[in-house]
Design a protein around this motif. Structure first.
Motif, mmCIF file in Angstrom:
data_model
loop_
_atom_site.group_PDB
_atom_site.id
_atom_site.type_symbol
_atom_site.label_atom_id
_atom_site.label_comp_id
_atom_site.label_asym_id
_atom_site.label_seq_id
_atom_site.Cartn_x
_atom_site.Cartn_y
_atom_site.Cartn_z
ATOM 1 N N ILE A 21 0.826 -1.211 0.000
ATOM 2 C CA ILE A 21 0.000 0.000 0.000
ATOM 3 C C ILE A 21 0.862 1.264 0.000
ATOM 4 O O ILE A 21 0.385 2.330 -0.400
ATOM 5 N N ARG A 22 2.108 1.140 0.415
ATOM 6 C CA ARG A 22 3.014 2.282 0.273
ATOM 7 C C ARG A 22 3.135 2.683 -1.198
ATOM 8 O O ARG A 22 3.287 3.866 -1.532
ATOM 9 N N ASN A 23 3.048 1.711 -2.085
ATOM 10 C CA ASN A 23 3.192 1.972 -3.519
ATOM 11 C C ASN A 23 1.881 2.363 -4.199
ATOM 12 O O ASN A 23 1.828 2.431 -5.429
ATOM 13 N N PHE A 24 0.843 2.618 -3.432
ATOM 14 C CA PHE A 24 -0.458 2.951 -4.015
ATOM 15 C C PHE A 24 -0.398 4.117 -5.001
ATOM 16 O O PHE A 24 -0.961 4.020 -6.101
ATOM 17 N N PRO A 25 0.275 5.225 -4.704
ATOM 18 C CA PRO A 25 0.323 6.307 -5.698
ATOM 19 C C PRO A 25 0.965 5.888 -7.014
ATOM 20 O O PRO A 25 0.486 6.267 -8.098
ATOM 21 N N GLU A 26 2.026 5.100 -6.943
ATOM 22 C CA GLU A 26 2.662 4.625 -8.169
ATOM 23 C C GLU A 26 1.761 3.629 -8.913
ATOM 24 O O GLU A 26 1.739 3.600 -10.157
ATOM 25 N N GLN A 27 1.003 2.834 -8.162
ATOM 26 C CA GLN A 27 0.027 1.947 -8.795
ATOM 27 C C GLN A 27 -1.036 2.767 -9.529
ATOM 28 O O GLN A 27 -1.473 2.377 -10.626
ATOM 29 N N CYS A 28 -1.437 3.891 -8.943
ATOM 30 C CA CYS A 28 -2.414 4.764 -9.600
ATOM 31 C C CYS A 28 -1.845 5.301 -10.916
ATOM 32 O O CYS A 28 -2.542 5.329 -11.944
ATOM 33 N N GLU A 29 -0.584 5.731 -10.892
ATOM 34 C CA GLU A 29 0.057 6.217 -12.122
ATOM 35 C C GLU A 29 0.063 5.142 -13.198
ATOM 36 O O GLU A 29 -0.268 5.398 -14.364
ATOM 37 N N ARG A 185 0.810 9.986 1.715
ATOM 38 C CA ARG A 185 1.682 8.874 2.107
ATOM 39 C C ARG A 185 2.815 9.342 3.006
ATOM 40 O O ARG A 185 3.208 8.621 3.946
ATOM 41 N N ASP A 186 3.352 10.505 2.739
ATOM 42 C CA ASP A 186 4.507 10.995 3.493
ATOM 43 C C ASP A 186 4.234 11.085 4.989
ATOM 44 O O ASP A 186 5.173 11.049 5.794
ATOM 45 N N TYR A 315 -7.112 6.149 1.517
ATOM 46 C CA TYR A 315 -5.724 5.731 1.685
ATOM 47 C C TYR A 315 -5.332 5.741 3.158
ATOM 48 O O TYR A 315 -4.727 4.782 3.663
ATOM 49 N N MET A 316 -5.700 6.797 3.860
ATOM 50 C CA MET A 316 -5.390 6.854 5.288
ATOM 51 C C MET A 316 -6.035 5.690 6.034
ATOM 52 O O MET A 316 -5.386 5.021 6.859
ATOM 53 N N LEU A 317 -7.302 5.410 5.728
ATOM 54 C CA LEU A 317 -7.989 4.337 6.438
ATOM 55 C C LEU A 317 -7.414 2.968 6.100
ATOM 56 O O LEU A 317 -7.471 2.050 6.928
ATOM 57 N N ASN A 318 -6.864 2.794 4.898
ATOM 58 C CA ASN A 318 -6.135 1.561 4.593
ATOM 59 C C ASN A 318 -4.981 1.371 5.566
ATOM 60 O O ASN A 318 -4.780 0.285 6.127
#
Length: 348
Positions: A21-29, A185-186, A315-318
């Motif tokens: 889930i740390r990689n969620f933003p990159e998965q979105c891209e 994420r940060d 994302y936060m709740l994940n």
């Protein structure tokens, strides 16, 4: 405190769900790119309605679209039966991450018999085989993940396709949405200590509690998604509800005996665009929860676009659900009862 012990967390999180889930933003891209590539050769006339067929995370992706884009006729179907009113003026989106979801396979086969307009989305399995056999255009997404962690791949390609066929004219800057998720994420990753990490602090507040998630409007699907994440990642009971409906029934539950209410913690999803009536409803309910002995937690997103606010809260709740599972010493990746049930259904 285990949440500030990276090694200790990894001993519980054996399949590195936090890394996924740390990689969620990159998965979105990546998912946006997949949708754009698929759409290059897509030729469909604008449908009157869009019907998204799926279960679990696949259906939640549709729910996010439906509750966010309320001015559009978007419907989500779970289960085995495709309603008779779905016709050739509709676009049916068949979504299953694994490609082996029994209910979704059933819906696809019904749509084939009725010769409906369809697009599929899957990582493989039986559905990919049947898509190819029926010459149904489909979006192939990366495999190897548990479906609930593949939400980026199940959501963004659908959004890109619906833009391409001009079913929606929503103009969110998807690049900015991804940047906002990276900013979110940060604050939430395992290396951020508890005192500076809102997701870890919320998880601690939820320890030995049953979480209820109250949303409204565009956050209805986020509340439902969070409920499921607490079930699967944290291995606890959890429930979701939404305003204004809960003001007509669920609120009376806060007249329950104090010893019962003390077991409950309510996460209120708040928003910068609440009107005065919604503010009054939420604030009255928060007071009722406190007076009954329950705990109140608020989550807000500061971003400008609706989509950034929806996805950043999700994302936060994940993260919260996974940290809570770790506090319970439960591997967030395991869902043993689901595995056992699927085996029994498959083998009788």
């Amino acid at each position: 405190m285990i949440l500030d012990d990276i090694v200790g967390m990894m001993e519980v999180d054996r399949r590195n769900v936090l890394g996924t889930i740390r990689n969620f933003p990159e998965q979105c891209e990546e998912a946006i790119g997949i949708g754009k590539e698929f759409s290059k050769t897509l030729k469909l006339k604008k449908p009157k309605s869009v019907c998204i067929c799926g279960m679990g995370g696949s259906a939640i992706a549709g729910d996010i679209l439906r509750t966010w884009l309320r001015d559009h006729d978007i419907r989500v179907f779970r289960g085995h039966d495709l309603p008779g009113y779905v016709d050739k003026d509709s676009l049916v989106l068949i979504s299953s991450y694994s490609g082996n979801t029994e209910e979704t396979l059933s819906l696809f086969r019904q749509a084939v018999k009725r010769k409906l307009n369809m697009i599929g989305i899957t990582s493989g399995g039986k559905l990919e085989k049947e898509f190819r056999e029926e010459k149904t255009p489909f979006i192939k997404i990366p495999g190897g993940m548990q479906p609930r962690y593949a939400i980026a791949y199940l959501f963004f390609p659908l959004l890109v396709v619906l833009r391409k066929i001009r079913f929606i004219r929503e103009g969110s800057d998807l690049g900015r949405v991804v940047r906002n998720l990276k900013e979110t994420r940060d604050e939430l990753t395992p290396d951020v200590r508890t005192k500076d990490n809102p997701a870890k602090r919320i998880a601690i507040k939820l320890r030995r509690k049953i979480p209820l998630i109250y949303g409204f409007g565009k956050f209805e699907a986020v509340a439902l998604r969070a409920k499921a994440q607490f079930n699967e990642n944290s291995k606890i009971h959890s429930f979701s509800d939404n305003f204004p409906e809960l003001s007509h029934n669920a609120i009376v539950g806060w007249e329950s005996p104090r010893n019962l209410s003390k077991m409950l913690a309510v996460i209120f999803i708040r928003d910068r665009e609440e009107d005065r009536e919604m503010q009054r409803r939420i604030e009255f309910t928060e007071d009722a929860v406190r007076n009954s002995g329950g705990s109140v937690i608020e989550i807000r997103s500061i971003y400008h676009s609706d989509l950034s606010r929806i996805l950043s809260v999700m994302y936060m709740l994940n993260f919260v659900s996974i940290y809570l599972g770790i506090l319970h010493r439960k591997d967030p990746s395991k869902t043993e009862l689901l595995t056992d049930l699927k085996y029994i259904l498959r083998h009788g």
